[in-house]
Design an enzyme around this catalytic site. Structure first.
Site, PDB file in Angstrom:
ATOM      1  CB  THR A  56      18.945  43.767   5.265  1.00 62.63           C
ATOM      2  OG1 THR A  56      18.672  44.845   5.778  1.00 62.63           O
ATOM      3  CG2 THR A  56      20.971  44.093   5.928  1.00 62.63           C
ATOM      4  CG  ASN A  91      14.988  15.024  -1.900  1.00 62.69           C
ATOM      5  OD1 ASN A  91      13.885  14.562  -3.255  1.00 62.69           O
ATOM      6  ND2 ASN A  91      13.817  14.378  -1.286  1.00 62.69           N
ATOM      7  N   GLY A 116      17.528  26.404  -0.242  1.00 64.17           N
ATOM      8  CA  GLY A 116      16.730  25.898  -1.159  1.00 64.17           C
ATOM      9  C   GLY A 116      15.384  26.038  -1.592  1.00 64.17           C
ATOM     10  CD  GLN A 149      20.484  16.615  -1.057  1.00 62.21           C
ATOM     11  OE1 GLN A 149      21.611  15.763  -1.725  1.00 62.21           O
ATOM     12  NE2 GLN A 149      19.817  16.331  -0.606  1.00 62.21           N
ATOM     13  CB  SER A 192      20.019  24.199  -0.083  1.00 61.12           C
ATOM     14  OG  SER A 192      20.044  24.995   1.094  1.00 61.12           O
ATOM     15  CB  CYS A 198      11.791  18.351   3.907  1.00 56.72           C
ATOM     16  SG  CYS A 198      13.613  19.674   4.085  1.00 56.72           S
ATOM     17  CG  HIS A 201      21.844  23.145   5.130  1.00 54.32           C
ATOM     18  ND1 HIS A 201      20.935  22.465   5.387  1.00 54.32           N
ATOM     19  CD2 HIS A 201      20.697  23.511   4.332  1.00 54.32           C
ATOM     20  CE1 HIS A 201      19.919  22.102   5.262  1.00 54.32           C
ATOM     21  NE2 HIS A 201      19.576  22.544   4.170  1.00 54.32           N
TER      22      HIS A 201
END
Length: 381
Positions: A237, A149, A69, A178, A199, A325, A201
């Protein structure tokens, strides 16, 4: 153990991890290589891209893989700034965005861009009329998150999109980190939204995975230049095993979506009903359609949030102080923007539910809450 910090991160599912390991062990070719091993990896990468596109009802080439994210937010904002600065340097966002958006805006301000930060109401919601009033001839981007969030407020993305139909050259970005697999695709996805950030995860995919929906015909300058990967939009990559795992995690999440959302709503309501009975508790999150099903923010006024978090941790219950965060920096951006007194905001904690949570978890949480509250009131006198 009861884990209620799913908005910070989720546990990688066993099936998802198995996919990651299998591809890592058996298909390690570089997708850009011309030989057969590279071709196999490239095909698998495209299959994963197609699977995500199918799940979201978009075109395959509208999905761009990222590391998560924060990268997605940075790319869309800075990519728009670089691509459109000759047309203007004005950006509109809300005062309750994630740190990845907020701090990117601050960086652009230091480079000569002008940012309008829209106020929110007492539920943390932007007024679409404020978006309309803030638009200028030199506006190049509007960025508003789908779900906050910290307290779970659902923003009026559809209404903002209707306003922006009269301004087709203005990019419209939505941070939906979220919101994915939470029963609200219609909220963050409309024909006027140009970019949507996700995102992996947050829905049981490995960390370091994510993707951005880039509407066909919209142009962004790349954030990472390299060998032309992702149709020249993101160099480097590709992490094929992680992208395969992320696609599988999304498929599983979408298959279980309706059941999980109903389960989260019920658990959330059980906790709200219990904690809201106490004198020193202030609940900031609702449980109607205006709020996400999995996020609940409340405060035990007079007790610091980190104290509450560690007290629950001693009982093997894991929650957080608002956003993971920003929690270690004592930031309370959303609550402050809502006009909540700083003393109250510092007492806020966040529960964020997932598919693994049960009503038994809610009952245990409420039992422990009673014990902790009694101890806290003794301290508060």
């Amino acid at each position: 153990m009861i884990y209620m910090d799913n908005s910070a991160t989720t546990q990688v599912l066993p099936d998802v991890l198995a996919s990651y390991n299998k591809v890592s062990e058996q298909i390690w070719g570089n997708p850009s290589s011309l030989h057969q091993m590279g071709e196999v990896a490239a095909n698998l990468l495209q299959q994963s891209r197609q699977q995500i596109a199918n799940l979201l009802g978009v075109k395959r080439d509208e999905i761009v893989f990222t590391s998560g994210g924060s990268e997605g937010d940075n790319w869309v904002i800075k990519g728009t700034a670089l691509a459109k600065q000759k047309f203007g340097k004005h950006i509109i966002t809300s005062s309750v965005e994630h740190a990845a958006v907020r701090n990117t805006m601050k960086q652009l301000e230091s480079l000569g861009f002008e940012v309008t930060y829209l106020p929110v109401d007492q539920q943390g919601r932007v007024n679409p009329a404020d978006v309309k009033a803030a638009l200028r001839p030199d506006t190049i981007l509007v960025s508003v998150m789908a779900v906050n969030n910290e307290i779970g407020t659902v923003q009026p993305i559809g209404e903002i999109g209707e306003i922006l139909k009269a301004h087709p050259k203005v990019h419209f970005m939505v941070d939906a980190v979220q919101a994915i697999a939470k029963g609200m695709d219609a909220v963050w996805f409309s024909d006027r939204v140009d970019f949507v950030v996700f995102s992996g995860h947050k829905y049981h995919a490995p960390r370091g995975t994510g993707f951005v929906y880039v509407k066909a015909g919209r142009t962004l300058a790349p954030l990472i230049n390299g060998g032309g990967q992702e149709l020249g939009r993101r160099g480097g990559t590709e992490n094929t095993p992680a992208m395969v795992a992320m696609a599988r995690a999304l498929r599983i999440a979408k298959e279980q979506e309706a059941k999980v959302v109903a389960q989260e709503r019920a658990i959330k309501q059980a906790i709200i009903d219990h904690v809201s009975q106490f004198e020193h508790v202030k609940v900031f999150s609702g449980n109607d359609a205006g709020f996400a099903p999995h996020i609940l923010c409340f405060a035990i006024v007079g007790v610091r949030g980190e104290t509450i978090v560690h007290a629950f941790e001693k009982h093997d219950i894991f929650i957080s102080t608002t956003s993971a965060c920003s929690s270690k920096k004592a930031e309370t951006s959303t609550l402050s923007a809502m006009g909540v007194d700083q003393h109250v905001a510092e007492s806020a904690v966040r529960i964020s539910l997932g598919d693994q949570n049960t009503m038994a978890d809610a009952e245990e949480f409420n039992r422990v809450f009673d014990e902790l509250y009694s101890n806290f009131t003794k301290i508060m006198g």
